[in-house]
Design a protein around this motif. Sequence first.
Motif, short mmCIF file in Angstrom:
data_model
loop_
_atom_site.label_atom_id
_atom_site.label_comp_id
_atom_site.label_asym_id
_atom_site.label_seq_id
_atom_site.Cartn_x
_atom_site.Cartn_y
_atom_site.Cartn_z
N SER A 30 0.86 -1.19 0.00
CA SER A 30 0.00 0.00 0.00
C SER A 30 0.89 1.24 0.00
O SER A 30 2.05 1.18 0.41
CB SER A 30 -0.93 0.03 1.21
OG SER A 30 -0.20 0.18 2.40
N ILE A 31 0.34 2.34 -0.45
CA ILE A 31 1.09 3.59 -0.49
C ILE A 31 0.64 4.48 0.67
O ILE A 31 -0.55 4.79 0.79
CB ILE A 31 0.91 4.32 -1.83
CG1 ILE A 31 1.42 3.44 -2.97
CG2 ILE A 31 1.67 5.65 -1.81
CD1 ILE A 31 1.24 4.04 -4.36
N HIS A 32 1.59 4.86 1.51
CA HIS A 32 1.28 5.68 2.68
C HIS A 32 1.20 7.16 2.31
O HIS A 32 0.29 7.86 2.76
CB HIS A 32 2.35 5.47 3.74
CG HIS A 32 2.22 6.36 4.92
ND1 HIS A 32 1.13 6.33 5.77
CD2 HIS A 32 3.03 7.34 5.39
CE1 HIS A 32 1.28 7.24 6.72
NE2 HIS A 32 2.41 7.87 6.51
N ALA A 33 2.14 7.61 1.52
CA ALA A 33 2.16 9.01 1.10
C ALA A 33 2.92 9.12 -0.21
O ALA A 33 3.81 8.33 -0.48
CB ALA A 33 2.80 9.89 2.15
N MET A 34 2.55 10.11 -1.00
CA MET A 34 3.19 10.31 -2.30
C MET A 34 3.46 11.79 -2.47
O MET A 34 2.83 12.63 -1.81
CB MET A 34 2.28 9.79 -3.41
CG MET A 34 0.92 10.42 -3.41
SD MET A 34 -0.32 9.43 -4.28
CE MET A 34 -0.58 8.12 -3.09
N THR A 50 2.72 17.15 -1.50
CA THR A 50 2.57 15.81 -0.97
C THR A 50 1.09 15.49 -0.77
O THR A 50 0.26 16.40 -0.61
CB THR A 50 3.29 15.63 0.38
OG1 THR A 50 2.72 16.51 1.35
CG2 THR A 50 4.78 15.90 0.26
N LEU A 51 0.79 14.21 -0.78
CA LEU A 51 -0.58 13.72 -0.61
C LEU A 51 -0.52 12.43 0.18
O LEU A 51 0.19 11.51 -0.22
CB LEU A 51 -1.22 13.49 -1.98
CG LEU A 51 -2.59 12.83 -2.03
CD1 LEU A 51 -3.63 13.67 -1.31
CD2 LEU A 51 -3.01 12.59 -3.48
N THR A 57 -3.17 17.10 1.90
CA THR A 57 -2.19 17.64 0.96
C THR A 57 -1.38 18.76 1.60
O THR A 57 -1.83 19.41 2.54
CB THR A 57 -2.88 18.21 -0.30
OG1 THR A 57 -3.80 19.23 0.09
CG2 THR A 57 -3.62 17.13 -1.07
N SER A 58 -0.19 18.94 1.08
CA SER A 58 0.63 20.08 1.46
C SER A 58 1.39 20.54 0.23
O SER A 58 1.70 19.73 -0.65
CB SER A 58 1.59 19.73 2.59
OG SER A 58 2.52 18.77 2.18
N TYR A 59 1.66 21.84 0.17
CA TYR A 59 2.32 22.43 -0.98
C TYR A 59 3.43 23.37 -0.55
O TYR A 59 3.34 24.02 0.50
CB TYR A 59 1.31 23.21 -1.83
CG TYR A 59 0.26 22.36 -2.48
CD1 TYR A 59 -0.96 22.13 -1.86
CD2 TYR A 59 0.49 21.78 -3.72
CE1 TYR A 59 -1.93 21.34 -2.45
CE2 TYR A 59 -0.48 20.99 -4.33
CZ TYR A 59 -1.68 20.77 -3.68
OH TYR A 59 -2.65 19.98 -4.28
N GLY A 60 4.46 23.45 -1.39
CA GLY A 60 5.47 24.46 -1.16
C GLY A 60 4.88 25.83 -1.36
O GLY A 60 3.98 26.01 -2.18
N ASP A 61 5.39 26.81 -0.63
CA ASP A 61 4.81 28.16 -0.69
C ASP A 61 4.83 28.73 -2.11
O ASP A 61 3.91 29.45 -2.51
CB ASP A 61 5.58 29.09 0.25
CG ASP A 61 5.30 28.81 1.71
OD1 ASP A 61 6.11 29.22 2.55
OD2 ASP A 61 4.27 28.16 2.00
N SER A 62 5.86 28.42 -2.88
CA SER A 62 6.00 29.02 -4.19
C SER A 62 5.02 28.46 -5.23
O SER A 62 4.88 29.04 -6.31
CB SER A 62 7.43 28.84 -4.70
OG SER A 62 7.75 27.48 -4.81
N VAL A 63 4.35 27.35 -4.92
CA VAL A 63 3.46 26.74 -5.89
C VAL A 63 2.00 26.73 -5.44
O VAL A 63 1.12 26.32 -6.20
CB VAL A 63 3.89 25.30 -6.24
CG1 VAL A 63 5.35 25.28 -6.67
CG2 VAL A 63 3.64 24.34 -5.10
#
Length: 120
Positions: A30-34, A50-51, A57-63
């Motif tokens: 199984s996939i825990h995080a990608m 990331t997901l 989800t989380s994102y870098g500030d620049s994107v």
Amino acid sequence: QVQLAESGGGLVQPGESLRLSCAASGSIYSIHAMGWYRQAPGKQRELVATLTSGGSTSYGDSVKGRFTISRDNAKNMWYLQMNSLKPEDTAVYYCNADLFVTAVVLNTYWGQGTQVTVSS
């Protein structure tokens, strides 16, 4: 053995869009995080998005607001939709996964990277 393979990189003009794909194959329980990371010349690798398996989800500030991470669980694939691309988004993009190869063994894997170039 588990492998991650990215696709979808290329050369685009500023303001255009691009979608990256990552396919995981092999002995996957199984996939825990990608996620997606990128590295520009002369710079450190940085988080893009990331997901988790739970949908966080989380994102870098620049994107933030321009990029979106999504997944297809049935195919063990995830994607990075990149809109309103800027020259500073130019980098090698790597997909990443924390996944279980058995019920209790969790490993981290990386793809080989795909080049994204944003230039007029």
